[in-house]
Design a protein around this motif. Structure first.
Motif, mmCIF file in Angstrom:
data_model
loop_
_atom_site.group_PDB
_atom_site.id
_atom_site.type_symbol
_atom_site.label_atom_id
_atom_site.label_comp_id
_atom_site.label_asym_id
_atom_site.label_seq_id
_atom_site.Cartn_x
_atom_site.Cartn_y
_atom_site.Cartn_z
ATOM 1 N N MET A 252 0.841 -1.194 0.000
ATOM 2 C CA MET A 252 0.000 0.000 0.000
ATOM 3 C C MET A 252 0.877 1.246 0.000
ATOM 4 S SD MET A 252 -2.936 -1.365 -0.031
ATOM 5 C CE MET A 252 -3.930 0.126 0.174
ATOM 6 N N GLY A 253 0.413 2.249 -0.699
ATOM 7 C CA GLY A 253 1.186 3.478 -0.767
ATOM 8 C C GLY A 253 0.305 4.703 -0.666
ATOM 9 N N TRP A 254 0.931 5.787 -0.274
ATOM 10 C CA TRP A 254 0.293 7.093 -0.292
ATOM 11 C C TRP A 254 1.099 7.994 -1.220
ATOM 12 C CZ3 TRP A 254 -4.339 8.338 1.739
ATOM 13 C CH2 TRP A 254 -4.875 7.523 2.748
ATOM 14 N N PHE A 255 0.391 8.693 -2.047
ATOM 15 C CA PHE A 255 0.981 9.670 -2.958
ATOM 16 C C PHE A 255 0.279 11.000 -2.728
ATOM 17 C CE2 PHE A 255 3.474 7.029 -5.950
ATOM 18 C CZ PHE A 255 3.083 5.775 -5.510
ATOM 19 N N ARG A 256 0.889 12.049 -3.220
ATOM 20 C CA ARG A 256 0.246 13.353 -3.095
ATOM 21 C C ARG A 256 0.459 14.144 -4.370
ATOM 22 N NH1 ARG A 256 3.929 16.985 1.128
ATOM 23 N NH2 ARG A 256 5.568 17.516 -0.375
ATOM 24 N N GLN A 257 -0.449 15.071 -4.602
ATOM 25 C CA GLN A 257 -0.357 15.899 -5.805
ATOM 26 C C GLN A 257 -0.808 17.311 -5.483
ATOM 27 O OE1 GLN A 257 -2.602 14.471 -9.208
ATOM 28 N NE2 GLN A 257 -1.194 15.492 -10.619
ATOM 29 N N ALA A 258 0.072 18.244 -5.749
ATOM 30 C CA ALA A 258 -0.258 19.656 -5.599
ATOM 31 C C ALA A 258 -0.745 20.195 -6.938
ATOM 32 C CB ALA A 258 0.977 20.428 -5.139
ATOM 33 N N PRO A 259 -1.521 21.257 -6.916
ATOM 34 C CA PRO A 259 -2.030 21.822 -8.179
ATOM 35 C C PRO A 259 -0.905 22.147 -9.144
ATOM 36 C CG PRO A 259 -3.132 22.821 -6.305
ATOM 37 C CD PRO A 259 -2.026 21.986 -5.744
ATOM 38 N N GLY A 260 -1.064 21.683 -10.366
ATOM 39 C CA GLY A 260 -0.075 21.966 -11.395
ATOM 40 C C GLY A 260 1.200 21.157 -11.305
ATOM 41 N N LYS A 261 1.257 20.214 -10.368
ATOM 42 C CA LYS A 261 2.462 19.406 -10.210
ATOM 43 C C LYS A 261 2.149 17.933 -10.429
ATOM 44 C CE LYS A 261 4.899 22.534 -7.077
ATOM 45 N NZ LYS A 261 5.659 22.635 -5.807
ATOM 46 N N GLU A 262 3.185 17.171 -10.635
ATOM 47 C CA GLU A 262 3.003 15.744 -10.812
ATOM 48 C C GLU A 262 2.741 15.064 -9.469
ATOM 49 O OE1 GLU A 262 5.841 15.037 -14.755
ATOM 50 O OE2 GLU A 262 6.310 14.078 -12.846
ATOM 51 N N VAL B 201 -2.279 19.640 -0.191
ATOM 52 C CA VAL B 201 -2.277 18.874 -1.430
ATOM 53 C C VAL B 201 -3.414 17.865 -1.362
ATOM 54 C CG1 VAL B 201 0.212 19.060 -1.850
ATOM 55 C CG2 VAL B 201 -0.676 17.178 -0.478
ATOM 56 N N VAL B 202 -3.612 17.162 -2.452
ATOM 57 C CA VAL B 202 -4.535 16.028 -2.479
ATOM 58 C C VAL B 202 -3.721 14.762 -2.270
ATOM 59 C CG1 VAL B 202 -6.204 14.721 -3.840
ATOM 60 C CG2 VAL B 202 -6.125 17.225 -4.023
ATOM 61 N N TYR B 203 -4.159 13.934 -1.347
ATOM 62 C CA TYR B 203 -3.489 12.679 -1.056
ATOM 63 C C TYR B 203 -4.269 11.523 -1.678
ATOM 64 C CZ TYR B 203 -0.324 14.949 2.186
ATOM 65 O OH TYR B 203 0.656 15.751 2.712
ATOM 66 N N TYR B 204 -3.539 10.592 -2.267
ATOM 67 C CA TYR B 204 -4.116 9.410 -2.894
ATOM 68 C C TYR B 204 -3.525 8.156 -2.260
ATOM 69 C CZ TYR B 204 -5.468 12.611 -6.661
ATOM 70 O OH TYR B 204 -5.997 13.641 -7.391
ATOM 71 N N CYS B 205 -4.372 7.183 -2.010
ATOM 72 C CA CYS B 205 -3.837 5.886 -1.624
ATOM 73 C C CYS B 205 -3.814 4.979 -2.847
ATOM 74 C CB CYS B 205 -4.642 5.258 -0.486
ATOM 75 S SG CYS B 205 -6.355 4.897 -0.859
ATOM 76 N N ALA B 206 -2.914 4.026 -2.821
ATOM 77 C CA ALA B 206 -2.725 3.138 -3.957
ATOM 78 C C ALA B 206 -2.329 1.761 -3.462
ATOM 79 C CB ALA B 206 -1.659 3.697 -4.895
ATOM 80 N N GLU C 88 3.404 12.647 -6.566
ATOM 81 C CA GLU C 88 4.660 12.154 -6.029
ATOM 82 C C GLU C 88 4.432 11.182 -4.880
ATOM 83 O OE1 GLU C 88 7.086 15.268 -4.356
ATOM 84 O OE2 GLU C 88 5.444 16.096 -3.169
ATOM 85 N N PHE C 89 5.369 10.285 -4.746
ATOM 86 C CA PHE C 89 5.322 9.269 -3.706
ATOM 87 C C PHE C 89 5.577 9.898 -2.345
ATOM 88 C CE2 PHE C 89 5.783 5.262 -1.698
ATOM 89 C CZ PHE C 89 6.901 5.333 -0.886
ATOM 90 N N VAL C 90 4.808 9.437 -1.349
ATOM 91 C CA VAL C 90 4.982 9.914 0.021
ATOM 92 C C VAL C 90 5.522 8.790 0.904
ATOM 93 C CG1 VAL C 90 3.838 10.863 2.062
ATOM 94 C CG2 VAL C 90 3.127 11.590 -0.234
ATOM 95 N N THR C 91 4.819 7.674 0.924
ATOM 96 C CA THR C 91 5.203 6.573 1.794
ATOM 97 C C THR C 91 4.524 5.294 1.356
ATOM 98 O OG1 THR C 91 5.208 5.782 4.097
ATOM 99 C CG2 THR C 91 3.336 7.121 3.417
ATOM 100 N N GLY C 92 5.102 4.173 1.731
ATOM 101 C CA GLY C 92 4.518 2.892 1.392
ATOM 102 C C GLY C 92 4.755 1.876 2.492
ATOM 103 N N ILE C 93 3.979 0.810 2.445
ATOM 104 C CA ILE C 93 4.139 -0.263 3.428
ATOM 105 C C ILE C 93 3.938 -1.599 2.713
ATOM 106 C CG2 ILE C 93 1.717 -0.022 4.165
ATOM 107 C CD1 ILE C 93 2.719 -0.848 7.014
ATOM 108 N N ARG D 11 -0.831 -0.050 8.899
ATOM 109 C CA ARG D 11 -1.938 -0.806 8.303
ATOM 110 C C ARG D 11 -2.552 -1.717 9.343
ATOM 111 N NH1 ARG D 11 0.616 -3.830 3.442
ATOM 112 N NH2 ARG D 11 -1.518 -4.585 3.139
ATOM 113 N N ASP D 12 -3.829 -1.973 9.161
ATOM 114 C CA ASP D 12 -4.564 -2.921 9.990
ATOM 115 C C ASP D 12 -5.172 -3.927 9.021
ATOM 116 O OD1 ASP D 12 -6.366 -4.336 11.558
ATOM 117 O OD2 ASP D 12 -6.916 -2.597 12.754
ATOM 118 N N ASN D 13 -4.549 -5.070 8.894
ATOM 119 C CA ASN D 13 -5.012 -6.054 7.926
ATOM 120 C C ASN D 13 -6.386 -6.609 8.294
ATOM 121 O OD1 ASN D 13 -2.713 -5.774 6.324
ATOM 122 N ND2 ASN D 13 -1.621 -7.407 7.400
#
Length: 121
Positions: A33-43, A89-94, A45-50, A69-71
């Motif tokens: 699992m990962g978290w990414f973030r995106q600011a306006p007008g930017k690509e 920013v906007v945060y996305y999980c993946a 980017e990776f924040v953290t993963g587990i 994480r809680d499985n």
């Protein structure tokens, strides 16, 4: 796998938020699992993963963010402390199947909708 992110909102600088990402499916523990973030007008980017119990972070995190994480609940969390206005920013999980750690967005096949975090100064 379907992902549903929540927990974003408005917070003052120095404050904290905890984001959650709930996943569907019965093999959640098999996914990185990962978290990414995106600011306006930017690509995005990776924040953290587990992967399993192994966590990894982007260099800019500097100890302010913690992924967990809680499985049993099919949920991954992102605890964010000492928030700064530049964290607005906007945060996305993946999710990606398998336990190989990666910060490359193209490796993740499943994405949740974004959740907006706004930090006021």
């Amino acid at each position: 796998v379907q992902l549903q992110a929540s927990g974003g909102g408005l917070v003052q600088a120095g404050g904290s938020l905890r984001l959650s990402c709930a996943a569907s499916g019965r093999t959640f523990s098999s996914y990185t699992m990962g978290w990414f973030r995106q600011a306006p007008g930017k690509e995005r980017e990776f924040v953290t993963g587990i992967s399993g119990s192994t966590t990894y972070y982007a260099d800019f995190v500097k100890g302010r963010l913690t992924i967990s994480r809680d499985n049993a609940k099919n949920t991954v969390y992102l605890q964010m402390n000492s928030l700064k206005p530049e964290d607005t920013v906007v945060y996305y999980c993946a999710a990606k199947y398998g336990a190989r750690p990666t910060g490359r967005g193209s490796d993740y096949g499943y994405w949740g909708q974004g959740t907006q975090v706004t930090v006021s100064s």
